[in-house]
Design an enzyme around this catalytic site. Structure first.
Site, PDB file in Angstrom:
ATOM      1  CG  ASP A  40     -87.621  74.678  15.927  1.00  0.00           C
ATOM      2  OD1 ASP A  40     -87.090  75.184  16.929  1.00  0.00           O
ATOM      3  OD2 ASP A  40     -88.284  73.620  15.969  1.00  0.00           O
ATOM      4  CB  SER A 127     -98.130  77.343   9.577  1.00  0.00           C
ATOM      5  OG  SER A 127     -98.415  76.610  10.731  1.00  0.00           O
ATOM      6  CB  THR A 128     -95.831  80.356   5.545  1.00  0.00           C
ATOM      7  OG1 THR A 128     -94.732  81.098   6.076  1.00  0.00           O
ATOM      8  CG2 THR A 128     -97.126  80.928   6.064  1.00  0.00           C
TER       9      THR A 128
END
Ligand code: APR
Length: 181
Positions: A40, A127-128
């Site tokens: 992000d 998500s990891t």
């Protein structure tokens, strides 16, 4: 490593997603679309401030983006024209609907891509990182989610997973090798 699912190529590569020359890249965002670390942060840094401006307009209109859903903005200064922001689940041990929510991230991102006439899209491993989803399990969910979507929808030329490190790449490679076609 690549595989063909109907008309679409599914590819795994190692690399930095911010450099990909595709129509859209997906971002592992948070529900407030506030930017953060990991991929992000890298996307907002490389793409410049217009991405955050559009995220803030989405926040004003609909409060952000719920887990498992996706929204689209410009790619700003990125080589990719669009960023599809999707919010992966935070890992809570596996019994809190994590796999359904993670599969939904890929499905909803691809649905938005097709809706916008996007032909090529790159995904990071959602998500990891900060969200702690075990990568071997996430890889199976991610690849099966994409496969199911591609079996049911035409329109995409390529879906590419751009994986940042060897462990993540290896996990996706194993998952793809054992996936039934
Ligand atoms: N290109 C591709 N992959 C990357 C890049 C990059 N430039 N930078 C990091 N990654 C990888 C990480 O190594 C990890 O494998 O992306 C994967 C996802 O990790 P995170 O970015 O931490 O995403 P996630 O686990 O979904 O956590 C989301 O982190 O940054 C915050 O705002 C974000 O709160 C949200 C949370």
């Amino acid at each position: 490593m690549t595989m063909k699912i109907n008309q679409t190529t599914l590819a795994l590569v190692r690399g930095d997603i911010t450099r990909e020359r595709v129509d859209a890249i997906a971002n592992a965002a948070n529900e407030r679309l506030m930017g953060g670390g990991g991929v992000d942060g890298a996307i907002h840094r490389a793409g410049g401030p217009t991405i955050a401006v559009e995220c803030s307009a989405i926040r004003a209109k609909q409060g952000g983006c719920p887990t498992g859903q996706a929204v689209i903005t410009t790619g700003g200064n990125l080589p990719a024209k669009h960023v599809i922001h999707t919010v992966g689940p935070i890992w809570r041990g596996g019994d809190a609907g994590e796999s359904e929510l993670l599969a939904s991230c890929y499905r909803e991102s691809l649905r938005l891509a097709v809706e916008h006439g996007i032909k090529t899209i790159a995904f990071p491993s959602i998500s990891t990182g900060v969200y702690g989803y075990p990568v071997a399990q996430a890889a199976v969910v991610a690849l099966n989610g994409v496969k199911q979507f591609l079996e049911a929808h035409d329109g995409l030329d390529e879906v590419r997973f751009v994986l940042f490190d060897d462990v993540t790449y290896g996990a996706y490679e194993n998952a793809l090798a054992t996936m039934e076609v």
